[in-house]
Enzyme design. Sequence first.
Site, PDB file in Angstrom:
ATOM      1  N   ASP A 153      -6.880  -2.598   3.237  1.00  8.04           N
ATOM      2  CA  ASP A 153      -5.853  -3.563   2.853  1.00  8.04           C
ATOM      3  C   ASP A 153      -6.165  -4.973   3.350  1.00  8.04           C
ATOM      4  OD1 ASP A 153      -4.199  -1.559   1.665  1.00  8.04           O
ATOM      5  OD2 ASP A 153      -3.533  -0.967   3.663  1.00  8.04           O
ATOM      6  N   ASP A 187       0.865  -1.183   0.000  1.00 11.13           N
ATOM      7  CA  ASP A 187       0.000   0.000   0.000  1.00 11.13           C
ATOM      8  C   ASP A 187       0.902   1.234   0.000  1.00 11.13           C
ATOM      9  OD1 ASP A 187      -2.344   1.589   0.365  1.00 11.13           O
ATOM     10  OD2 ASP A 187      -1.845   1.736   2.495  1.00 11.13           O
ATOM     11  N   ASP A 222      -1.571  -1.294   5.989  1.00  6.01           N
ATOM     12  CA  ASP A 222      -1.849  -0.839   7.353  1.00  6.01           C
ATOM     13  C   ASP A 222      -3.312  -0.452   7.581  1.00  6.01           C
ATOM     14  OD1 ASP A 222      -1.809   1.475   5.760  1.00  6.01           O
ATOM     15  OD2 ASP A 222      -1.238   2.731   7.461  1.00  6.01           O
TER      16      ASP A 222
END
Length: 383
Positions: free
Chosen positions: A333, A130, A329
């Site tokens: 995700d 990410d 995080d």
Amino acid sequence: SLVAYGRATALVTATGMNTEIGKIAGLMNSAQERKTPLQKSLDQFSGKLAVLIMIVCALVFALCMFRKMTLLDSLLFAVALAVAAIPEALTSIVTIVQAFGTQKMAKENAIIKKLKAVESLGCVSVICSDKTGTLTKGEPSVREVIAATGASEAELLETAYALEKLSEHPLAKAIVAYGEDKGLNAHAVNDYQTLSGMGIAGAIDGENALAGNEKLMREQGFIDDSLFQKGEELAQKGATPLYFAKGGKILGLITLADTLKDESVEAVKALRAKGIKVVMLTGDNQKTADYIASELGIDQVIAQVLPHEKAGQIIALQNEGCKVAMVGDGINDAPALVQADIGISIAHGSDIAVDSSDVILMNNNLLDILNAIALSHAALKNI
């Protein structure tokens, strides 16, 4: 949801597993704890070897009977051979080595939640990451405020401040902080709603208001090509453009930019040196993501993806024969972390991201992934 102050009125439109969080939780629950690949291989090997040993035991029993031994002695020879030769302890030995690997990784600030990570990390060929909060610090700030033709900067900022004050998104917090520095007053917002992957909407002083990306503006009929072009130009420099509209007209855009983590460049470079492909997987603007990727030297960028689409991209890579690790995080995700062969979260991430991962980086440092991979190789060598 969390009401920090004041009060809220909620209308329940879905409950339990029918909510967005419920669907994400369902994806997590569907990924049951399984034996590691090596343990599976050893179980298969042990099963085949056990069949062979039982055949040999039968031959030994027959040979003993042929030599005129008693039935009890012949059976004793056959059973003794079976007990000594069937390798039931192989899987246990592997588990012990993996446990030692887990302990060593913990000392390197990588907490292993599932044993499969100890052996699988060393086999990873692709790492997907990410962007916001993982490769970057996750602390964006306002860079530019550009009012559209026929709109004032004051009206743009007041609308942005009122809408974003109700959001928990990092970009929203940056706009709220900017508004507070300017001493803005937040107008009341009614009919507030989140538009997944695009932005937010509400009503201010009886007029419909929107905040979000270019796609949202175009879908709602707010088109200003010159403003969109300006936003694209700023996105190419690493900023994220957010557009605002109210009362039937587009008000302008506010750009925000994040800062790269100090260790991100070094970590990406080291991973690529090991022959591991690095992919950025983000819901952010494509041009912004491309700029950040060029700064980091990332191999591939997949931008403007929704949470379930992130998991779909992981599946596509796995179908190509890649061993995929996902680093993230946020709540968005979680499906990708579950789908990946190895899910890696950072300690300050959301609870659902941490819960759905196999490895937790306690120092929020991507360089710790390299240490974990090296220890995984060492554990495999020991096995």
